[in-house]
Design a protein around this motif. Structure first.
Motif, mmCIF file in Angstrom:
data_model
loop_
_atom_site.group_PDB
_atom_site.id
_atom_site.type_symbol
_atom_site.label_atom_id
_atom_site.label_comp_id
_atom_site.label_asym_id
_atom_site.label_seq_id
_atom_site.Cartn_x
_atom_site.Cartn_y
_atom_site.Cartn_z
ATOM 1 N N ASP A 127 0.874 -1.174 0.000
ATOM 2 C CA ASP A 127 0.000 0.000 0.000
ATOM 3 C C ASP A 127 0.913 1.226 0.000
ATOM 4 O OD1 ASP A 127 -2.329 1.519 0.152
ATOM 5 O OD2 ASP A 127 -3.207 0.232 1.694
ATOM 6 N N GLN A 128 1.064 1.879 -1.149
ATOM 7 C CA GLN A 128 2.099 2.901 -1.306
ATOM 8 C C GLN A 128 1.567 4.159 -1.963
ATOM 9 O OE1 GLN A 128 5.674 1.373 -3.158
ATOM 10 N NE2 GLN A 128 5.549 -0.595 -2.089
ATOM 11 N N ILE A 129 2.352 5.220 -1.880
ATOM 12 C CA ILE A 129 2.101 6.443 -2.638
ATOM 13 C C ILE A 129 3.194 6.544 -3.692
ATOM 14 C CG2 ILE A 129 1.888 8.952 -2.588
ATOM 15 C CD1 ILE A 129 0.935 8.753 0.281
ATOM 16 N N LEU A 130 2.792 6.554 -4.952
ATOM 17 C CA LEU A 130 3.733 6.561 -6.071
ATOM 18 C C LEU A 130 3.792 7.936 -6.723
ATOM 19 C CD1 LEU A 130 2.661 3.208 -7.820
ATOM 20 C CD2 LEU A 130 4.448 3.522 -6.082
ATOM 21 N N VAL A 131 4.962 8.277 -7.224
ATOM 22 C CA VAL A 131 5.149 9.455 -8.073
ATOM 23 C C VAL A 131 5.938 9.006 -9.293
ATOM 24 C CG1 VAL A 131 5.096 11.087 -6.148
ATOM 25 C CG2 VAL A 131 7.295 10.148 -6.907
ATOM 26 N N HIS A 157 -6.762 5.349 0.860
ATOM 27 C CA HIS A 157 -7.275 6.586 1.448
ATOM 28 C C HIS A 157 -6.789 6.698 2.897
ATOM 29 C CE1 HIS A 157 -11.090 9.345 1.934
ATOM 30 N NE2 HIS A 157 -9.963 9.983 2.192
ATOM 31 N N GLY A 158 -6.895 5.593 3.635
ATOM 32 C CA GLY A 158 -6.395 5.590 5.001
ATOM 33 C C GLY A 158 -4.900 5.826 5.056
ATOM 34 N N ASN A 159 -4.163 5.227 4.117
ATOM 35 C CA ASN A 159 -2.716 5.412 4.071
ATOM 36 C C ASN A 159 -2.368 6.872 3.824
ATOM 37 O OD1 ASN A 159 0.065 4.805 3.951
ATOM 38 N ND2 ASN A 159 -0.040 4.435 1.747
ATOM 39 N N VAL A 160 -3.083 7.508 2.880
ATOM 40 C CA VAL A 160 -2.817 8.915 2.588
ATOM 41 C C VAL A 160 -3.023 9.770 3.834
ATOM 42 C CG1 VAL A 160 -3.718 10.941 1.380
ATOM 43 C CG2 VAL A 160 -3.259 8.851 0.111
ATOM 44 N N LEU A 161 -4.132 9.555 4.545
ATOM 45 C CA LEU A 161 -4.392 10.354 5.741
ATOM 46 C C LEU A 161 -3.310 10.147 6.793
ATOM 47 C CD1 LEU A 161 -8.259 10.116 6.264
ATOM 48 C CD2 LEU A 161 -6.939 11.781 4.953
ATOM 49 N N GLY A 162 -2.905 8.888 6.959
ATOM 50 C CA GLY A 162 -1.845 8.604 7.921
ATOM 51 C C GLY A 162 -0.530 9.247 7.531
ATOM 52 N N ARG A 213 8.356 5.925 -8.633
ATOM 53 C CA ARG A 213 9.054 5.810 -7.356
ATOM 54 C C ARG A 213 8.014 5.824 -6.247
ATOM 55 N NH1 ARG A 213 11.082 10.015 -5.805
ATOM 56 N NH2 ARG A 213 10.832 11.434 -7.586
ATOM 57 N N SER A 214 8.317 5.127 -5.183
ATOM 58 C CA SER A 214 7.448 5.151 -4.009
ATOM 59 C C SER A 214 8.013 6.141 -3.000
ATOM 60 C CB SER A 214 7.362 3.763 -3.374
ATOM 61 O OG SER A 214 6.624 3.821 -2.167
ATOM 62 N N ILE A 215 7.129 7.006 -2.473
ATOM 63 C CA ILE A 215 7.583 7.952 -1.449
ATOM 64 C C ILE A 215 7.025 7.603 -0.073
ATOM 65 C CG2 ILE A 215 7.928 9.832 -3.095
ATOM 66 C CD1 ILE A 215 5.265 11.028 -2.070
ATOM 67 N N ALA A 216 6.186 6.584 -0.012
ATOM 68 C CA ALA A 216 5.632 6.187 1.291
ATOM 69 C C ALA A 216 4.956 4.837 1.169
ATOM 70 C CB ALA A 216 4.629 7.222 1.798
ATOM 71 N N GLN A 217 5.009 4.056 2.230
ATOM 72 C CA GLN A 217 4.271 2.797 2.320
ATOM 73 C C GLN A 217 3.540 2.749 3.652
ATOM 74 O OE1 GLN A 217 7.158 -0.646 4.016
ATOM 75 N NE2 GLN A 217 7.640 -0.021 1.915
ATOM 76 N N ALA A 218 2.432 2.005 3.670
ATOM 77 C CA ALA A 218 1.562 2.005 4.844
ATOM 78 C C ALA A 218 2.174 1.315 6.060
ATOM 79 C CB ALA A 218 0.232 1.346 4.506
ATOM 80 N N LYS A 219 3.098 0.395 5.843
ATOM 81 C CA LYS A 219 3.686 -0.349 6.968
ATOM 82 C C LYS A 219 4.249 0.619 8.001
ATOM 83 C CE LYS A 219 7.095 -3.944 8.087
ATOM 84 N NZ LYS A 219 6.146 -4.814 8.779
ATOM 85 N N GLY A 220 3.814 0.474 9.228
ATOM 86 C CA GLY A 220 4.273 1.330 10.305
ATOM 87 C C GLY A 220 3.495 2.625 10.454
ATOM 88 N N VAL A 221 2.587 2.889 9.497
ATOM 89 C CA VAL A 221 1.777 4.110 9.557
ATOM 90 C C VAL A 221 0.310 3.767 9.788
ATOM 91 C CG1 VAL A 221 1.033 6.176 8.301
ATOM 92 C CG2 VAL A 221 3.404 5.398 8.145
ATOM 93 N N THR A 222 -0.228 2.822 8.996
ATOM 94 C CA THR A 222 -1.526 2.239 9.308
ATOM 95 C C THR A 222 -1.310 0.757 9.596
ATOM 96 O OG1 THR A 222 -2.028 1.800 6.976
ATOM 97 C CG2 THR A 222 -2.755 3.907 7.874
ATOM 98 N N ASN A 223 -2.375 0.036 9.920
ATOM 99 C CA ASN A 223 -2.169 -1.309 10.463
ATOM 100 C C ASN A 223 -1.927 -2.411 9.436
ATOM 101 O OD1 ASN A 223 -4.770 -1.869 9.466
ATOM 102 N ND2 ASN A 223 -5.748 -1.443 11.436
ATOM 103 N N GLY A 224 -2.210 -2.174 8.162
ATOM 104 C CA GLY A 224 -1.921 -3.179 7.140
ATOM 105 C C GLY A 224 -2.841 -4.380 7.129
ATOM 106 N N TYR A 225 -3.958 -4.308 7.857
ATOM 107 C CA TYR A 225 -4.862 -5.458 7.918
ATOM 108 C C TYR A 225 -5.873 -5.462 6.776
ATOM 109 C CZ TYR A 225 -3.166 -6.309 12.664
ATOM 110 O OH TYR A 225 -2.379 -6.567 13.749
#
Length: 341
Positions: A127-131, A157-162, A213-225
């Motif tokens: 679950d990432q944010i790509l550019v 959406h949850g990842n972006v907010l986190g 490129r990825s600038i963020a991933q959900a691991k450690g920011v949201t729960n990943g469930y």
């Protein structure tokens, strides 16, 4: 052109207002008492309606042989993302689906007639944010004033907010462009948005076929469930309730098979949904949904995401997520759990 697999989906669009505007909060009475179970031999006339995303449920069950000798029938329907699955379950169109961590929160906020009945640890890596690879943006804090394509109510959406909260930004300081994956891809490729928040296998597919490129991933920011979500109607029906208990155990065993046979699973998954084999291998290597306990800790982690959505103004009020949790299948699932919380 991007593989047509992005477009081979059946979209059940919002009829309850879930995907447009602010979601209003309604109360849910909580989990009801489970009906008596019936013998599996009495389910031959039952067809369980199961929602799917990108073939991740049906193809896994089929690849592992978990659909062999079913005492009931299953009809699978494919959706673009989790929120339409929640709506379909509320409307009585499907009995069960597995979604990311955010759709059940949006469902709870709108009073959806569903319950979370199982949990799966997906890790959150995919679950990432790509550019774009040549973008000057290298971190989330540089997204101020930029456009981000994201599925409304999705795990992305949850990842972006986190990620925004972590970077000290609010949704008002960026432009969230709510698009389903296929449309988000088109907008991203055309340069109409600067970033794309997305989940596997779409993330892996983009990494294989686009310069990103990825600038963020959900691991450690949201729960990943991920969560198994059943309709209230199915949970109240003796036959469907019994079939769901059987299906959840079959899925857990299938996930164990996939964990033990990663190459075989990746190849079968790629063939089943039309993915590039390498993308399938990457996606399933990091985002396989491993059955875990639907524990108090898991529920609490969902409440934090719900609170974040309310604080950021994406929903009007945070629901009490525990009221949308039903642990009736815990004893059947306990012996086949794979991941610890």
């Amino acid at each position: 052109m991007y593989p047509r697999v992005f477009h081979r989906v059946m979209v059940l669009l919002a009829v309850l207002g879930l995907l447009t505007g602010c979601v209003s909060h309604q109360e849910n009475p909580g989990a009801a008492q489970a009906p008596p179970t019936v013998a599996l031999t009495e389910l031959s006339d039952l067809t369980l309606q199961v929602g799917d995303q990108k073939g991740g449920t049906e193809s896994l069950l089929r690849a592992a042989g978990a659909l062999d000798n079913l005492p009931y029938k299953i009809a699978f329907s494919t959706f673009t993302s989790g929120p339409p699955q929640i709506e379909a379950a509320t409307a009585g169109k499907i009995d069960f689906a597995i979604t990311g961590n955010t759709p059940p929160i949006f469902g709870a906020a709108s009073g959806a007639k569903v319950k979370v009945v199982s949990a799966y640890n997906g890790g959150g890596i995919g679950d990432q944010i790509l550019v774009a690879a040549d973008s000057p943006i290298t971190s989330v804090d540089q997204l101020r004033g930029k456009s981000i394509a994201v599925g409304k109510g999705s795990s992305a959406h949850g990842n972006v907010l986190g990620q925004l909260a972590k970077a000290g930004l609010t949704p008002a300081e960026v432009n969230l462009v709510f698009l389903q994956p296929a449309d988000a891809l088109s907008a991203f490729r055309a340069g109409q948005v600067e970033a794309w928040a997305i989940w596997d296998p779409f993330t892996a597919q983009a990494e294989q076929q686009l310069k990103v490129r990825s600038i963020a991933q959900a691991k450690g920011v949201t729960n990943g469930y991920w969560f198994g979500v059943a309709s209230d109607a199915a949970l109240a029906d003796p036959k469907r309730n019994t079939a769901l208990a059987d299906l959840l155990v079959r899925f857990a065993k299938a996930a164990k098979w996939a964990q033990d046979h990663p190459q075989d699973w990746a190849e079968k998954y790629a063939a089943a949904v039309g993915l590039d084999p390498k993308a399938a291998e990457v996606a399933q290597g990091r985002s396989l949904r491993l059955p875990t306990a639907l524990s108090d800790e898991v529920v609490a982690s969902e409440q934090k995401i719900a609170d974040l959505f309310a604080k950021s103004g994406q929903i009007q009020a945070a629901p009490d997520f525990s009221k949308w949790v039903d642990r009736r299948y815990a004893s059947e699932l306990e012996p086949v759990l794979i991941s610890s919380n």
